[in-house]
Motif scaffolding. Structure first.
Motif, PDB file in Angstrom:
ATOM      1  N   UNK A 161      -5.609  12.761 -11.074  1.00  0.00           N
ATOM      2  CA  UNK A 161      -5.705  13.654  -9.924  1.00  0.00           C
ATOM      3  C   UNK A 161      -5.057  13.013  -8.698  1.00  0.00           C
ATOM      4  N   UNK A 162      -5.234  11.707  -8.552  1.00  0.00           N
ATOM      5  CA  UNK A 162      -4.607  11.005  -7.433  1.00  0.00           C
ATOM      6  C   UNK A 162      -3.088  11.119  -7.521  1.00  0.00           C
ATOM      7  N   UNK A 163      -2.544  10.871  -8.716  1.00  0.00           N
ATOM      8  CA  UNK A 163      -1.090  10.944  -8.886  1.00  0.00           C
ATOM      9  C   UNK A 163      -0.568  12.334  -8.556  1.00  0.00           C
ATOM     10  N   UNK A 164      -1.261  13.355  -9.037  1.00  0.00           N
ATOM     11  CA  UNK A 164      -0.834  14.730  -8.799  1.00  0.00           C
ATOM     12  C   UNK A 164      -0.890  15.068  -7.314  1.00  0.00           C
ATOM     13  N   UNK A 170      -1.914   3.576   0.961  1.00  0.00           N
ATOM     14  CA  UNK A 170      -1.624   4.435   2.104  1.00  0.00           C
ATOM     15  C   UNK A 170      -1.683   5.900   1.660  1.00  0.00           C
ATOM     16  N   UNK A 171      -2.592   6.639   2.239  1.00  0.00           N
ATOM     17  CA  UNK A 171      -2.821   8.026   1.811  1.00  0.00           C
ATOM     18  C   UNK A 171      -1.648   8.946   2.122  1.00  0.00           C
ATOM     19  N   UNK A 172      -0.772   8.532   3.024  1.00  0.00           N
ATOM     20  CA  UNK A 172       0.368   9.369   3.407  1.00  0.00           C
ATOM     21  C   UNK A 172       1.615   9.094   2.575  1.00  0.00           C
ATOM     22  N   UNK A 173       1.536   8.144   1.650  1.00  0.00           N
ATOM     23  CA  UNK A 173       2.705   7.771   0.843  1.00  0.00           C
ATOM     24  C   UNK A 173       2.671   8.481  -0.501  1.00  0.00           C
ATOM     25  N   UNK A 174       3.738   9.213  -0.794  1.00  0.00           N
ATOM     26  CA  UNK A 174       3.842   9.903  -2.068  1.00  0.00           C
ATOM     27  C   UNK A 174       4.235   8.936  -3.180  1.00  0.00           C
ATOM     28  N   UNK A 207     -10.558  -3.340 -15.749  1.00  0.00           N
ATOM     29  CA  UNK A 207      -9.332  -2.568 -15.531  1.00  0.00           C
ATOM     30  C   UNK A 207      -9.584  -1.320 -14.684  1.00  0.00           C
ATOM     31  N   UNK A 208     -10.588  -0.478 -15.002  1.00  0.00           N
ATOM     32  CA  UNK A 208     -10.854   0.684 -14.137  1.00  0.00           C
ATOM     33  C   UNK A 208     -11.169   0.281 -12.706  1.00  0.00           C
ATOM     34  N   UNK A 209     -11.888  -0.820 -12.538  1.00  0.00           N
ATOM     35  CA  UNK A 209     -12.212  -1.289 -11.188  1.00  0.00           C
ATOM     36  C   UNK A 209     -10.934  -1.648 -10.424  1.00  0.00           C
ATOM     37  N   UNK A 210     -10.000  -2.316 -11.104  1.00  0.00           N
ATOM     38  CA  UNK A 210      -8.729  -2.687 -10.471  1.00  0.00           C
ATOM     39  C   UNK A 210      -7.947  -1.442 -10.056  1.00  0.00           C
ATOM     40  N   UNK A 211      -7.835  -0.472 -10.956  1.00  0.00           N
ATOM     41  CA  UNK A 211      -7.088   0.754 -10.648  1.00  0.00           C
ATOM     42  C   UNK A 211      -7.720   1.485  -9.473  1.00  0.00           C
ATOM     43  N   UNK A 212      -9.036   1.620  -9.491  1.00  0.00           N
ATOM     44  CA  UNK A 212      -9.734   2.320  -8.403  1.00  0.00           C
ATOM     45  C   UNK A 212      -9.535   1.622  -7.070  1.00  0.00           C
ATOM     46  N   UNK A 213      -9.561   0.292  -7.085  1.00  0.00           N
ATOM     47  CA  UNK A 213      -9.371  -0.464  -5.847  1.00  0.00           C
ATOM     48  C   UNK A 213      -7.964  -0.269  -5.288  1.00  0.00           C
ATOM     49  N   UNK A 214      -6.979  -0.289  -6.173  1.00  0.00           N
ATOM     50  CA  UNK A 214      -5.590  -0.109  -5.729  1.00  0.00           C
ATOM     51  C   UNK A 214      -5.402   1.279  -5.124  1.00  0.00           C
ATOM     52  N   UNK A 215      -5.878   2.308  -5.811  1.00  0.00           N
ATOM     53  CA  UNK A 215      -5.680   3.673  -5.333  1.00  0.00           C
ATOM     54  C   UNK A 215      -6.464   3.948  -4.050  1.00  0.00           C
ATOM     55  N   UNK A 216      -7.654   3.381  -3.934  1.00  0.00           N
ATOM     56  CA  UNK A 216      -8.467   3.620  -2.736  1.00  0.00           C
ATOM     57  C   UNK A 216      -7.899   2.932  -1.499  1.00  0.00           C
ATOM     58  N   UNK A 217      -7.171   1.819  -1.688  1.00  0.00           N
ATOM     59  CA  UNK A 217      -6.609   1.087  -0.556  1.00  0.00           C
ATOM     60  C   UNK A 217      -5.160   1.457  -0.272  1.00  0.00           C
ATOM     61  N   UNK A 263       0.810  -1.215   0.000  1.00  0.00           N
ATOM     62  CA  UNK A 263       0.000   0.000   0.000  1.00  0.00           C
ATOM     63  C   UNK A 263       0.849   1.273   0.000  1.00  0.00           C
ATOM     64  N   UNK A 264       2.135   1.134   0.233  1.00  0.00           N
ATOM     65  CA  UNK A 264       3.014   2.307   0.216  1.00  0.00           C
ATOM     66  C   UNK A 264       4.026   2.243  -0.931  1.00  0.00           C
ATOM     67  N   UNK A 265       3.743   1.416  -1.944  1.00  0.00           N
ATOM     68  CA  UNK A 265       4.635   1.347  -3.100  1.00  0.00           C
ATOM     69  C   UNK A 265       4.774   2.717  -3.758  1.00  0.00           C
ATOM     70  N   UNK A 266       5.992   3.164  -4.019  1.00  0.00           N
ATOM     71  CA  UNK A 266       6.169   4.477  -4.650  1.00  0.00           C
ATOM     72  C   UNK A 266       6.025   4.434  -6.164  1.00  0.00           C
ATOM     73  N   UNK A 267       6.022   3.224  -6.742  1.00  0.00           N
ATOM     74  CA  UNK A 267       5.938   3.079  -8.194  1.00  0.00           C
ATOM     75  C   UNK A 267       4.705   2.250  -8.560  1.00  0.00           C
ATOM     76  N   UNK A 268       3.843   2.818  -9.395  1.00  0.00           N
ATOM     77  CA  UNK A 268       2.632   2.120  -9.826  1.00  0.00           C
ATOM     78  C   UNK A 268       2.593   2.076 -11.347  1.00  0.00           C
ATOM     79  N   UNK A 269       2.303   0.890 -11.881  1.00  0.00           N
ATOM     80  CA  UNK A 269       2.277   0.678 -13.328  1.00  0.00           C
ATOM     81  C   UNK A 269       0.922   0.113 -13.726  1.00  0.00           C
ATOM     82  N   UNK A 270       0.137   0.920 -14.429  1.00  0.00           N
ATOM     83  CA  UNK A 270      -1.189   0.508 -14.880  1.00  0.00           C
ATOM     84  C   UNK A 270      -1.233   0.550 -16.403  1.00  0.00           C
ATOM     85  N   UNK A 271      -1.367  -0.614 -17.019  1.00  0.00           N
ATOM     86  CA  UNK A 271      -1.440  -0.703 -18.480  1.00  0.00           C
ATOM     87  C   UNK A 271      -2.523  -1.712 -18.838  1.00  0.00           C
ATOM     88  N   UNK A 272      -3.569  -1.246 -19.479  1.00  0.00           N
ATOM     89  CA  UNK A 272      -4.701  -2.130 -19.788  1.00  0.00           C
ATOM     90  C   UNK A 272      -4.275  -3.281 -20.694  1.00  0.00           C
TER      91      UNK A 272
END
Length: 308
Positions: free
Chosen positions: A118-121, A92-96, A80-90, A56-65
């Motif tokens: 927007x999440x990435x930014x 760690x909100x404090x990890x850049x 695919x959108x469901x997977x991305x949304x689940x990953x981002x929602x779970x 949940x604190x991984x600094x590198x995320x790779x999403x490719x449909x």
């Protein structure tokens, strides 16, 4: 009895190896997980308590449909959108974020695309790898853009810097990233940079893509000239020979526009062999373009020509 004893010894060795790995600090474990497919990295949460929230604190995320393993495209584009949304929602909100690779291609979900970027930014992403987007990211340092011409005339959006609200913007890509140090472009459309200056910019890599049977439009040449003028702070510039060919269409504009790169130290000219062979059997460098690119530099000391 002997087989049972050997099995216990083997299990003890495996447990010991797992324990040694688990004692490694988070940054090293993050590097290990980042080298894996994200889906498998998430599954490590079942290993032990130590691994449960590590992903949940991984600094590198790779999403490719295209790398999403589903039996058919319709299921892929739905899940695919469901997977991305689940990953981002779970997450760690404090990890850049350090690296965010996002390529949904034909996923036609504007709100999903907007929310993901927007999440990435909002998590201070440092390197953003995108396919067909507009972006506003004040802290962004490295930006790579690929434009797929086949899908270009679908809906695109400019992200407003205040609320990140989608604003229909036709075919124009607007980039707001005043701290940008590295910019790479592959495609036909030249983005517009909202910042009047990019003082931190150092590396620029431009590869304008033109279909083999297409006539180069003069408007495309002028757009590229205007874009290069906004990238004037770069000291290391890489251009494909097709890009030079595009620039050469505007002979008068090259004379009237100031040379873009006043800090230029390294100019790399890249010719992709197959493309060059198809478009032109002989290799010619447009000297007026070379002059235009180099005459404005007060510290130019290297001209590197590379052929891939």
């Amino acid at each position: 009895m002997e087989d049972s004893s050997n099995q216990k010894k083997k299990q003890a060795i495996e447990d010991g190896e797992e324990d040694r790995i688990s004692t490694l600090p988070d940054p090293i474990l993050h590097e290990i997980l980042s080298s894996m497919d994200l889906k498998y990295a998430i599954q490590t949460c079942a290993l032990s308590k130590r691994w449960r929230y590590l992903w949940t604190s991984l600094p590198n995320l790779h999403f490719d449909v295209d790398l999403f393993p589903l039996p058919n495209d319709s299921k892929r584009l739905h899940q695919f959108p469901h997977f991305v949304n689940q990953v981002l929602s779970q997450r760690d909100t404090n990890s850049n974020l350090c690296n965010f690779y996002f390529s949904p291609h034909a996923c036609d979900h504007p709100s999903f695309i907007e929310n993901s970027l927007s999440y990435a930014i909002s998590h201070n992403v440092q390197q953003l790898h995108l396919n067909d987007f507009n972006i506003t990211a004040p802290k962004l340092r490295n930006l790579e853009l690929w434009y797929d011409d086949e899908h270009w005339f679908s809906d695109y959006y400019q992200l407003d810097s205040d609320g990140l609200d989608p604003v229909p913007d036709g075919q124009k890509i607007v980039v707001s990233a005043p701290r940008l140090t590295s910019f790479k472009l592959e495609g036909r459309v030249s983005p517009v940079f909202s910042a009047t200056s990019l003082p931190c910019l150092d590396n620029v890599d431009i590869d304008i893509r033109v279909p083999f049977n297409a006539i180069i439009e003069r408007s495309l040449s002028l757009n590229v000239i205007n874009m290069l003028g906004q990238l004037r702070e770069a000291s290391s510039v890489t251009l494909s020979l097709i890009t030079l060919e595009v620039l050469a269409m505007q002979t008068d504009a090259l004379k009237s526009h100031p040379s873009p790169f006043h800090k230029l130290k390294h100019l790399n000219l890249i010719a992709e062999e197959l493309i060059q062979r198809v478009r032109s059997p002989t290799l010619t460098l447009p000297l007026n373009v070379i002059t235009y690119l180099t005459r404005g530099s007060s510290c130019s000391d290297t001209l590197v020509v590379k052929f891939c």
